[in-house]
Design a protein around this motif. Sequence first.
Motif, PDB file in Angstrom:
ATOM      1  N   THR A   1       0.823 -10.006   1.550  1.00 44.57           N
ATOM      2  CA  THR A   1       1.958 -10.443   2.719  1.00 44.57           C
ATOM      3  C   THR A   1       1.597 -11.642   3.521  1.00 44.57           C
ATOM      4  OG1 THR A   1       3.599  -9.657   4.182  1.00 44.57           O
ATOM      5  CG2 THR A   1       1.496  -8.692   4.189  1.00 44.57           C
ATOM      6  N   ASP A   2       2.662 -11.924   4.176  1.00 43.62           N
ATOM      7  CA  ASP A   2       2.004 -13.165   5.259  1.00 43.62           C
ATOM      8  C   ASP A   2       1.438 -14.537   4.712  1.00 43.62           C
ATOM      9  OD1 ASP A   2       3.731 -11.390   7.007  1.00 43.62           O
ATOM     10  OD2 ASP A   2       1.906 -10.727   7.711  1.00 43.62           O
ATOM     11  N   PRO A   3       2.114 -14.908   3.784  1.00 46.47           N
ATOM     12  CA  PRO A   3       1.105 -16.407   3.471  1.00 46.47           C
ATOM     13  C   PRO A   3       1.394 -17.513   4.348  1.00 46.47           C
ATOM     14  CG  PRO A   3       3.452 -16.321   2.255  1.00 46.47           C
ATOM     15  CD  PRO A   3       3.292 -14.907   3.114  1.00 46.47           C
TER      16      PRO A   3
ATOM     17  N   VAL B   1      12.149 -15.004  -3.734  1.00 48.24           N
ATOM     18  CA  VAL B   1      11.886 -14.481  -4.974  1.00 48.24           C
ATOM     19  C   VAL B   1      11.493 -12.915  -4.914  1.00 48.24           C
ATOM     20  CG1 VAL B   1      11.389 -16.555  -6.156  1.00 48.24           C
ATOM     21  CG2 VAL B   1       9.721 -15.332  -5.233  1.00 48.24           C
ATOM     22  N   ASN B   2      11.005 -12.631  -4.021  1.00 46.95           N
ATOM     23  CA  ASN B   2      10.615 -11.097  -4.014  1.00 46.95           C
ATOM     24  C   ASN B   2      11.487 -10.198  -3.188  1.00 46.95           C
ATOM     25  OD1 ASN B   2       7.762 -12.831  -3.371  1.00 46.95           O
ATOM     26  ND2 ASN B   2       7.806 -11.616  -5.212  1.00 46.95           N
ATOM     27  N   SER B   3      12.680 -10.656  -2.682  1.00 43.88           N
ATOM     28  CA  SER B   3      13.673  -9.971  -1.860  1.00 43.88           C
ATOM     29  C   SER B   3      12.926  -9.188  -0.726  1.00 43.88           C
ATOM     30  CB  SER B   3      14.272  -9.051  -2.985  1.00 43.88           C
ATOM     31  OG  SER B   3      14.764  -9.605  -3.735  1.00 43.88           O
TER      32      SER B   3
ATOM     33  N   PRO C   1      11.543 -10.173   6.508  1.00 43.72           N
ATOM     34  CA  PRO C   1      12.020 -11.466   6.318  1.00 43.72           C
ATOM     35  C   PRO C   1      11.264 -12.241   5.368  1.00 43.72           C
ATOM     36  CG  PRO C   1      10.498 -11.438   8.271  1.00 43.72           C
ATOM     37  CD  PRO C   1      10.606 -10.028   7.798  1.00 43.72           C
ATOM     38  N   SER C   2      11.669 -13.256   4.741  1.00 40.32           N
ATOM     39  CA  SER C   2      11.258 -13.925   3.566  1.00 40.32           C
ATOM     40  C   SER C   2      10.042 -15.005   4.166  1.00 40.32           C
ATOM     41  CB  SER C   2      12.306 -14.789   2.777  1.00 40.32           C
ATOM     42  OG  SER C   2      12.870 -15.753   3.826  1.00 40.32           O
ATOM     43  N   GLY C   3       9.015 -14.610   4.356  1.00 39.41           N
ATOM     44  CA  GLY C   3       7.909 -15.314   4.820  1.00 39.41           C
ATOM     45  C   GLY C   3       7.628 -16.782   4.169  1.00 39.41           C
ATOM     46  N   THR C   4       8.479 -17.804   4.311  1.00 34.45           N
ATOM     47  CA  THR C   4       8.411 -18.977   3.825  1.00 34.45           C
ATOM     48  C   THR C   4       7.367 -19.941   4.460  1.00 34.45           C
ATOM     49  OG1 THR C   4      10.721 -18.700   3.122  1.00 34.45           O
ATOM     50  CG2 THR C   4       9.783 -20.898   2.895  1.00 34.45           C
ATOM     51  N   GLN C   5       6.511 -20.732   3.768  1.00 28.86           N
ATOM     52  CA  GLN C   5       5.714 -21.492   4.326  1.00 28.86           C
ATOM     53  C   GLN C   5       5.807 -22.925   3.427  1.00 28.86           C
ATOM     54  OE1 GLN C   5       3.023 -20.871   7.063  1.00 28.86           O
ATOM     55  NE2 GLN C   5       4.881 -19.795   7.470  1.00 28.86           N
TER      56      GLN C   5
ATOM     57  N   VAL D   1       6.187 -18.219  -0.424  1.00 27.85           N
ATOM     58  CA  VAL D   1       7.297 -17.245  -0.090  1.00 27.85           C
ATOM     59  C   VAL D   1       6.694 -15.755  -0.520  1.00 27.85           C
ATOM     60  CG1 VAL D   1       9.699 -16.556  -0.429  1.00 27.85           C
ATOM     61  CG2 VAL D   1       9.028 -18.910  -0.512  1.00 27.85           C
ATOM     62  N   ASN D   2       6.554 -14.977   0.665  1.00 28.72           N
ATOM     63  CA  ASN D   2       6.080 -13.656   0.391  1.00 28.72           C
ATOM     64  C   ASN D   2       4.833 -13.332  -0.574  1.00 28.72           C
ATOM     65  OD1 ASN D   2       8.320 -12.734   2.045  1.00 28.72           O
ATOM     66  ND2 ASN D   2       9.671 -12.600   0.338  1.00 28.72           N
TER      67      ASN D   2
END
Length: 113
Positions: A67-69, A14-16, A19-23, A35-36
């Motif tokens: 950043t980095d969730p 969603v935040n473009s 990388p897309s920090g997906t958890q 995500v982000n």
Amino acid sequence: MLERLKTFSTLGNVNSRIPSGTQLAVGPTYIIQMVNRSAQIYGKAGNTVGSPFDLGSFFGFAPNSGTDPRVHYDASVGRFYASYESNVAGGDEINRMARGVPPPGAGGRRTVG
């Protein structure tokens, strides 16, 4: 043997951010995706619980910052734990952690510190 139990649409990038920090963390009732700079809570059937929310605001930083969730479900205590990092004035990096069952949007409590 793995078996696919359920599929459903999630936040995506969603935040473009690259990388897309997906958890993703899965508890007995809820699934939390981060995500982000955004997060969403889902029921186990894939239904959204509340609206997507801003992680900067959730963790007490400026909106749309950080950043980095990271998110984890600890079954031994029945809680979700999440962490997030951001820079504040002066360039210091700060990490904050939240714990609660369930998180905001799912009608529960949270502690940030």
